[in-house]
Structures are given as C-alpha cells and as structure tokens.
Design a protein around this motif. Structure first.
Motif, PDB file in Angstrom:
ATOM      1  N   GLY A  59       1.374  -1.662  -0.011  1.00  0.00           N
ATOM      2  CA  GLY A  59       0.086  -0.088   0.226  1.00  0.00           C
ATOM      3  C   GLY A  59       0.824   1.031   0.350  1.00  0.00           C
ATOM      4  N   SER A  71      -2.968   3.815   1.374  1.00  0.00           N
ATOM      5  CA  SER A  71      -3.990   3.009  -0.069  1.00  0.00           C
ATOM      6  C   SER A  71      -4.054   2.023   0.134  1.00  0.00           C
ATOM      7  N   PHE A  73      -3.229  -2.206  -1.376  1.00  0.00           N
ATOM      8  CA  PHE A  73      -2.863  -1.989  -2.463  1.00  0.00           C
ATOM      9  C   PHE A  73      -3.203  -3.904  -2.858  1.00  0.00           C
ATOM     10  N   ARG A  97      -8.874  -0.110  -2.001  1.00  0.00           N
ATOM     11  CA  ARG A  97      -9.681   1.197  -1.177  1.00  0.00           C
ATOM     12  C   ARG A  97      -8.121   1.936  -1.708  1.00  0.00           C
ATOM     13  N   LEU A  98      -7.950   3.864  -1.908  1.00  0.00           N
ATOM     14  CA  LEU A  98      -7.317   4.505  -2.638  1.00  0.00           C
ATOM     15  C   LEU A  98      -7.934   5.922  -1.439  1.00  0.00           C
TER      16      LEU A  98
END
Length: 263
Positions: A59, A71, A73, A97-98
């Motif tokens: 992330g 974020s 990844f 989720r970013l």
C-alpha cells in the motif's frame, strides 16, 4: 513543514541490549507519498515490512495538510488503522481502496501477516484546532500555532507537569514518576508507565511545542532515553514555562485531573 511522521518498524538483526536507541523515522510533507510492504529487488519499500505474508507493494500513505491518506494495494487483505489515543477506535481500509483519509493524530497501521499481524506507526502532529469561537470572515481561518488536543494523553501529561505551578508559582516541576502517579487515577491512564510519560514529554518538546528543533526526530515518537531530560529536568522546565507563558494550560484545565485524596 513535516505534517506526517512514520515510525519505521525495527529491522531484524539489530543488537538487543545496546541501550535506548532512536527509531528510524520517515518525515513527510503535504503531497509526499511513501509505499509500504516487503519491497522487491531494486525497489525497496520506503516503509519496509519483513513478513512473507505481506505483499511486496502492500500500500501507500500520502501526507495531506494535517492528516494523511492510506491506499490498500492488496486484492484480498483488509488493513486496520487504530487510534492510539482512542478506546478501540479504528478505521478499516478495504482491499483496493485508494486514498482513504485517516483523521487520527496517533495511528497504528495493522496488516495481516504470517506472524499474526505486522504494524507500523504514523503520527500527524500538525492537527489544527480552532482558537476560540469562529465568526463570519473572509480568507483563511486563524488557528493556534500550538495545536494541542485537550482530550489527548500528552495534554494530560503537560497538565500534570504544570499543575504545581498553576497552584503555587514557586513550586517545583514534577518528575516523570510523579506525573505517572498523578494521572493513574484516571481510567484512561491506569496503565500509564514512566516510559510512556517520557514518550509524551519528548513528543511535546520535539513536535507539538517545538522547544528544540534539533531534537524533533527523536522526540517526535520515542524518547531518546527514558528519564533523560537534561540537567535538573530542563526539558520539563521548558515545557512548563512555555505552556504557562502562553496560557496553553490554564487553571480551568485542572478539572481534567483526578481529585486529590485528602488524608
């Protein structure tokens, strides 16, 4: 200006028993990003997490003005961001989720791993609090240059340090052990230790009140050496002097402390 400080996990191979040492810190300004994970050959992660259960690019964190974004990844793992000042308060960041905003000043990012969980800490010390009541105005708001949260443990530590001087101008500034004993009457401070008190003292001195710019990297997260506050408690004296000079701690704040028992 650094708005986010990441305390990097200890790397394996460090010699134990070598005395108190400063943790490795990653300091970030608004707009800067840093990836976390195992990293890959030729591309190490800025926040290295040495567990085979953690993705190479797990992330990313991005610093904003007085908060940060996370974020995730991963395609299947949920990450949890815990509020270290709260009572179980946390944020879940779902796979993929970013840019999830994290509002906490003291956070621990926890990732599932083969060892149960892997974590690192993130601090956002530039949280701003409105100084007084706001009214109709144009342009930017005016905020206090000292962003102190009266609901935090570090504020309680500062208050306990200042209490004797608030009650008697010539009183001595208490030591870390006295502060610990004074605050343990509060439910949220029952597990408070002397090391934790020193932790908050260094955080106040290095980041929140910025007494010594050169000590900010160590004071930002962990004390350079528990109990070492300079000759005659110089760091505590400086904190109290500054806090009282600018009314950062006032007599009405004393109501936050536990009632003293009379004998």
């Amino acid at each position: 200006m650094d708005t986010v400080i990441v305390q990097l996990p200890e790397r394996p191979g460090r010699r134990p028993g070598g005395g108190a040492s400063k943790p490795d810190l990653l300091r970030m300004g608004p707009g800067e990003s840093a990836e976390f994970g195992r990293g890959s050959p030729g591309r190490p992660a800025a926040v290295p997490l040495d567990d085979q259960g953690v993705s190479r690019r797990a992330g990313e964190i991005t610093a904003a003005e007085d908060y940060w974004r996370l974020s995730n990844f991963s395609s299947g793992a949920t990450y949890v961001v815990e509020n270290l000042e709260g009572a179980g308060e946390h944020v879940k960041v779902a796979p993929g989720r970013l840019g999830a905003p994290v509002p906490f000043e003291f956070s621990r990012v926890v990732l599932p791993s083969l060892g149960g969980s892997t974590h690192f800490k993130v601090f956002a010390p530039q949280h701003a609090y409105l100084d007084g009541e706001s009214g109709p105005s144009t342009g930017e708001h005016t905020v206090s240059p000292f962003a102190l949260d009266p609901t935090s443990k570090y504020f309680l530590v500062l208050l306990a340090l200042c209490e004797p001087r608030l009650r008697a101008a010539s009183a001595a500034v208490p030591g870390a052990t006295e502060v610990m004993e004074r605050l343990r009457g509060l439910p949220e401070c029952r597990a408070l230790t002397r090391s934790a008190v020193n932790y908050h003292i260094d955080y106040l001195a290095g980041v929140k009140l910025r007494l010594r710019e050169e000590s900010a990297p160590g004071g930002a997260c962990v004390p350079e050496a528990p109990g070492r506050t300079g000759p005659a408690g110089g760091k505590r004296e400086e904190l109290v002097s500054l806090a009282l000079r600018f009314d950062l701690v006032r007599e009405d704040h004393l109501a936050l402390l536990p009632v003293r028992r009379t004998r």
